[in-house]
Design an enzyme around this catalytic site. Structure first.
Site, short mmCIF file in Angstrom:
data_model
loop_
_atom_site.label_atom_id
_atom_site.label_comp_id
_atom_site.label_asym_id
_atom_site.label_seq_id
_atom_site.Cartn_x
_atom_site.Cartn_y
_atom_site.Cartn_z
N ASP A 20 0.86 -1.19 0.00
CA ASP A 20 0.00 0.00 0.00
C ASP A 20 0.89 1.24 0.00
O ASP A 20 1.92 1.26 0.68
CB ASP A 20 -0.88 -0.04 1.26
CG ASP A 20 -1.81 1.17 1.35
OD1 ASP A 20 -2.14 1.73 0.28
OD2 ASP A 20 -2.20 1.52 2.48
N ASP A 24 -4.48 3.61 2.83
CA ASP A 24 -5.87 3.18 3.03
C ASP A 24 -5.96 1.71 3.47
O ASP A 24 -7.05 1.14 3.58
CB ASP A 24 -6.73 3.42 1.77
CG ASP A 24 -6.28 2.55 0.59
OD1 ASP A 24 -5.26 1.84 0.71
OD2 ASP A 24 -6.93 2.60 -0.48
N ASP A 28 -1.80 -1.26 -3.66
CA ASP A 28 -2.17 -0.52 -4.87
C ASP A 28 -1.11 -0.64 -5.95
O ASP A 28 -0.03 -1.20 -5.73
CB ASP A 28 -2.49 0.95 -4.54
CG ASP A 28 -1.42 1.58 -3.65
OD1 ASP A 28 -0.23 1.32 -3.89
OD2 ASP A 28 -1.79 2.33 -2.71
N ASP A 97 -5.37 -11.20 -15.01
CA ASP A 97 -6.42 -12.18 -14.79
C ASP A 97 -7.57 -11.87 -15.73
O ASP A 97 -8.01 -10.73 -15.83
CB ASP A 97 -6.91 -12.06 -13.34
CG ASP A 97 -6.92 -13.39 -12.64
OD1 ASP A 97 -7.66 -14.28 -13.09
OD2 ASP A 97 -6.18 -13.55 -11.65
N ASP A 197 -9.31 -17.29 -15.62
CA ASP A 197 -10.02 -17.80 -14.45
C ASP A 197 -11.07 -18.86 -14.84
O ASP A 197 -11.82 -18.65 -15.81
CB ASP A 197 -10.73 -16.60 -13.80
CG ASP A 197 -11.28 -16.89 -12.42
OD1 ASP A 197 -10.49 -17.18 -11.52
OD2 ASP A 197 -12.52 -16.82 -12.25
N GLU A 250 -6.84 -21.49 -15.65
CA GLU A 250 -7.12 -22.12 -14.36
C GLU A 250 -8.25 -23.09 -14.64
O GLU A 250 -9.34 -22.68 -15.07
CB GLU A 250 -7.55 -21.10 -13.31
CG GLU A 250 -7.67 -21.75 -11.94
CD GLU A 250 -8.82 -21.21 -11.10
OE1 GLU A 250 -8.76 -21.37 -9.87
OE2 GLU A 250 -9.79 -20.66 -11.66
N HIS A 319 -3.55 -17.39 -4.48
CA HIS A 319 -4.41 -16.64 -3.56
C HIS A 319 -5.57 -17.47 -3.03
O HIS A 319 -6.36 -16.96 -2.23
CB HIS A 319 -4.92 -15.39 -4.28
CG HIS A 319 -5.77 -15.76 -5.46
ND1 HIS A 319 -5.24 -16.37 -6.59
CD2 HIS A 319 -7.10 -15.64 -5.69
CE1 HIS A 319 -6.21 -16.60 -7.44
NE2 HIS A 319 -7.36 -16.18 -6.91
N ASP A 320 -5.73 -18.70 -3.52
CA ASP A 320 -6.84 -19.56 -3.06
C ASP A 320 -6.38 -20.67 -2.13
O ASP A 320 -7.21 -21.45 -1.65
CB ASP A 320 -7.52 -20.24 -4.26
CG ASP A 320 -8.29 -19.28 -5.14
OD1 ASP A 320 -8.71 -18.22 -4.65
OD2 ASP A 320 -8.48 -19.60 -6.33
#
Ligand code: ISL
Length: 540
Positions: A20, A24, A28, A97, A197, A250, A319-320
């Site tokens: 970041d 926030d 980013d 993605d 995806d 994927e 990330h899964d």
């Protein structure tokens, strides 16, 4: 002849959790730009960005409301353009993605589609009620119903993921035309391909009831059906063939045979696919019910895929998935050893290696204490479902801890400063408290760190053609040892990987090409979780 995407190492960034810069608490694009020198130094050649498009964030960006805009929390299109050009200066290519099985329900197409008379109606899959209930018995990936009733149009729409992710209708040629234009938009900006995806479920061959299953009732009607192959061929000939780019799919519930067809060069569909079977070697039926990881089973699955496909997309994390050192290694007594051993595995097996952010420093599963700390929609739904069946809270929590996707999503641990140097604000998801022990800054300074070892392994792979192009032959596949050979143009490499907390005698000869320990000579004994690559010249 190899392609550039076979020679390079891919690094996956989950932008929300990477870096970041505006305080926030959400990562980013300027944060990614600021870390390009670190990634270059690591040896990364391709970045895969999880979605950065506009999204109401029901599924952290995998629910897209505008494919041609950037999520404000991540920055602006100008930031994105700058990222592409800055990465180019470092000779780092970017893939994005491509989430086209579904959009967000807040996408303009879906909003218009709710009107039965709109030309957009046919962009999604709408069906009237069947006997006063949903049109069929299918179930969703996120442990909930997959048909949602819409009052405005008095029909149901299909959503294989959350109800805020309606599935697109690929029987409508307009949908494909829109998708092709989106792909061109990004490729024209200079990106080098897509991670596609759930790409093997696009085409729903029928909407009939499915055979009742423990999970995903109905999936036989949409997994890798002929219609999806046709769509992929169109995307290839209409779009991808006109750019210097690649596509990795994927592919859920994919078998080696299905993967072979999807990647078969003569069919011109995808370049490689992510399979799941090796990630499921520590589970019964579904990922929520885990048993102890058995390296022998893992090794056999890997060998099968190595033998059946010409080229694999190799990964241990994304990330899964939970963190690899926590599920395939030993994140306590042999944290460093096992993380390095897994690095040797990933970078010496045949295929393109994908490293997920934080894997290169051995980040571990989260250390949350309560369900309130969990953000992931899938984990929340599953927790609720298990509680509905009166499963005790303690057991539910245990299942969530081992399996939740938030394990991989805790913020990147950059330094010992507050919030691990991820943000100056309040992080959107808790930082693992082990950041003062596990962070990039410290590991950059320590020559024996996991990160420096990843650097050496990446450099070795880039210089060694046997690691990149050599054939694969499995040797031993037990719960303690996975060994295999790679061979190319007169050079043979023997890779020895210990999955055991005990020393073991393992025969091996040749000179050491690299070892995860400090040793320079191999004496026939592998220490706990040690990994060694031995090199021999092949006679004749
Ligand atoms: O998370 C899973 C297993 O650990 C899967 O069931 C996952 O939902 C499936 O692999 C599809 O994943 C992809 O599409 C989803 C999104 O939530 C995931 O983050 C993405 O990787 C819907 O777009």
């Amino acid at each position: 002849m190899s392609d550039w995407w076979q020679d390079r190492v891919v690094y996956q960034i989950y932008p929300r959790s990477f870096q970041d810069t505006d305080g926030d608490g959400i990562g980013d694009i300027p944060g990614i730009i600021s870390r390009l020198p670190d990634l270059k130094e690591l040896g990364v050649g391709i970045l895969w960005l999880s979605p950065v498009y506009s999204s109401p964030d029901d599924d952290n960006g995998y629910d897209i409301s505008d494919y041609r805009n950037i999520q404000p929390a991540f920055g602006t299109m100008a930031d994105m353009d700058r990222l592409i050009s800055e990465a180019g200066r470092f000779d780092i290519r970017i893939i994005m993605d491509l989430v086209i099985n579904h959009t967000s329900d807040e996408h303009e197409w879906f909003q218009k589609s709710r009107d039965p008379k709109s030309p957009y109606r046919n962009y999604y899959i709408w069906k009237p009620a069947e006997n006063g209930g949903p049109p069929n018995n299918w179930t969703s990936f996120f442990a909930e119903k997959c048909w949602e009733y819409d009052d405005r149009s008095a029909e149901y729409y299909l959503h294989l993921f959350s109800r805020k992710q309606p599935d697109l209708n690929y029987r409508n040629p307009e949908v494909l035309r829109e998708v092709e234009n989106i792909m061109r938009f990004w490729l024209d900006k200079g990106i080098s391909g897509f991670r596609c995806d759930v790409i093997n479920i696009l085409y729903k061959a029928s909407l009939d009831d499915g055979e009742r299953k423990l999970i995903l009732t109905g999936s036989e009607h949409y997994i890798s059906r002929g219609g999806t192959h046709e769509i992929l061929r169109r995307l290839r000939s209409d779009v991808l063939n006109h750019y210097d780019c690649f596509a990795v799919g994927e592919t859920v519930f994919v078998t080696p045979k299905m993967a072979f067809d999807l990647c078969d060069k003569s069919r011109s569909e995808l370049d490689m696919v992510f399979s799941f079977e090796h990630m499921e070697t520590d589970q019964y039926f579904v990922k929520w019910f885990k048993h102890r990881f058995r390296a022998g089973r893992f090794a056999k699955v890997i060998s099968k895929w190595q033998n059946e496909l010409a080229w694999n997309a190799n990964y241990l994390e994304n990330h899964d998935q939970p963190r690899s050192v926590s599920c395939f290694g030993n994140d306590k007594a042999y944290w460093k050893e096992s993380a390095k051993m897994l690095a040797v595995y990933l970078l010496s097996i045949r295929g393109t290696p994908y490293i997920y952010q934080g894997q290169e420093i051995g980040m571990t599963n989260f250390d949350f204490k309560t369900t309130e700390e969990i953000q992931d929609i899938e984990s929340r739904n599953v927790y609720r479902l298990l509680r509905r069946y009166h499963i005790p809270k303690k057991i539910c929590w245990k299942l969530i801890c081992r399996t939740s996707r938030d394990n991989a999503r805790t913020p990147m641990q950059w330094s010992r400063s507050e919030h691990a140097g991820f943000t100056t604000g309040t992080p959107w998801l808790g930082v693992n408290h082990n950041y003062s022990r596990i962070n990039v800054e410290d590991q950059k300074k320590d020559p024996s760190s996991i990160r420096n070892f990843y650097r050496s392994m990446i450099a070795l792979r880039s210089q060694n053609d046997t690691l990149k192009y050599g054939s694969f032959r499995a040797l031993r596949m037990t719960n303690r040892l996975f060994s295999f050979e790679r061979e190319y143009q007169g050079e043979r490499l023997t890779v020895l990987l210990s999955f055991s907390p005990k020393s073991q005698a393992v025969h091996g000869s040749g000179t050491i090409l690299i070892a995860s320990s400090e040793r320079t000579v191999y004496d026939g004994i592998l220490t706990p979780y040690e990994a060694i690559i031995l090199k021999t010249e092949v006679k004749g």
